[in-house]
Scaffold this motif. Structure first.
Motif, PDB file in Angstrom:
ATOM      1  N   SER A   5      28.727  94.982  -2.615  1.00 63.19           N
ATOM      2  CA  SER A   5      29.619  95.007  -3.961  1.00 63.19           C
ATOM      3  C   SER A   5      28.760  95.849  -4.868  1.00 63.19           C
ATOM      4  N   GLU A   8      30.460  99.197  -4.026  1.00 65.37           N
ATOM      5  CA  GLU A   8      31.590  99.595  -4.327  1.00 65.37           C
ATOM      6  C   GLU A   8      31.981  99.971  -5.712  1.00 65.37           C
ATOM      7  N   ALA A  11      32.197 103.960  -6.424  1.00 59.99           N
ATOM      8  CA  ALA A  11      33.483 104.632  -6.278  1.00 59.99           C
ATOM      9  C   ALA A  11      34.076 105.246  -7.532  1.00 59.99           C
ATOM     10  N   VAL A  39      34.546 104.744  -1.547  1.00 61.88           N
ATOM     11  CA  VAL A  39      34.093 103.181  -0.776  1.00 61.88           C
ATOM     12  C   VAL A  39      34.916 103.356   1.091  1.00 61.88           C
ATOM     13  N   CYS A  63      29.010  98.830   5.467  1.00 65.13           N
ATOM     14  CA  CYS A  63      30.327  99.336   4.201  1.00 65.13           C
ATOM     15  C   CYS A  63      30.096 100.721   4.203  1.00 65.13           C
TER      16      CYS A  63
END
Length: 173
Positions: A5, A8, A11, A39, A63
């Motif tokens: 999270s 993200e 980005a 991302v 990620c």
């Protein structure tokens, strides 16, 4: 907030205003950067390749992030352009994990990350010393970043950046 999270929220297209202070000489320099942060899904081939270079299992990727940077320090006549691919492996229950960073100019560097109270801390050992960077948000479109470079226990350089989202990803919250 978990690492996926948080990444993200990074980005988008960002403008960064930076001040760097060199402690030994007691001098400072200002600079600016344009950053494009994308991302990457855990299955992205570039993330798998970075893991392979460090002998890490790509199944543990949480990620990834691709950062295109175009920077200039005051007094420089040329911009510095660099692309960095960052891989965050699955964190422990305490929110800490392995960080892998790759640039075309350097081999893959392994460090660690920690996420605590919506503040991301990245710690990387380089051949020259240790870099510790902290990132957090003042609001969804204003990010703060500090970094400290140490050789042994001696701090050599410190910097502060304020970064404004210019677009490229929807603002959260």
């Amino acid at each position: 907030m978990d690492i996926v999270s948080f990444v993200e929220t990074l980005a988008g297209k960002w403008f960064s205003q930076r001040t760097t202070h060199y402690l030994a000489s007691q001098t400072s320099k200002a600079g600016q950067s344009n950053l494009m942060m994308e991302v990457l899904p855990a299955t992205d081939a570039s993330l798998v390749q970075v893991c392979a270079a460090q002998g890490q299992d790509p199944a543990h990727i949480a990620c990834g992030l691709k950062v295109d940077q175009d920077s200039r320090m005051d007094g420089d006549t040329r911009n510095t352009q660099r692309t960095t691919v960052m891989v965050m492996l699955q964190p422990t229950a305490e929110g800490k994990g392995i960080l892998l960073q790759s640039t075309p100019q350097a081999p893959v560097i392994q460090g660690e990350y920690g996420l605590d109270n919506a503040v991301l801390t990245l710690t990387t050992q380089t051949p020259d010393g240790t870099v510790q960077e902290r990132l957090w948000f003042a609001n969804p479109n204003l990010r703060m970043r500090t970094s400290v470079f140490k050789v042994g226990d001696t701090e050599q350089m410190a910097s502060f950046c304020s970064e404004i989202r210019l677009g490229g990803a929807p603002a959260q919250g």
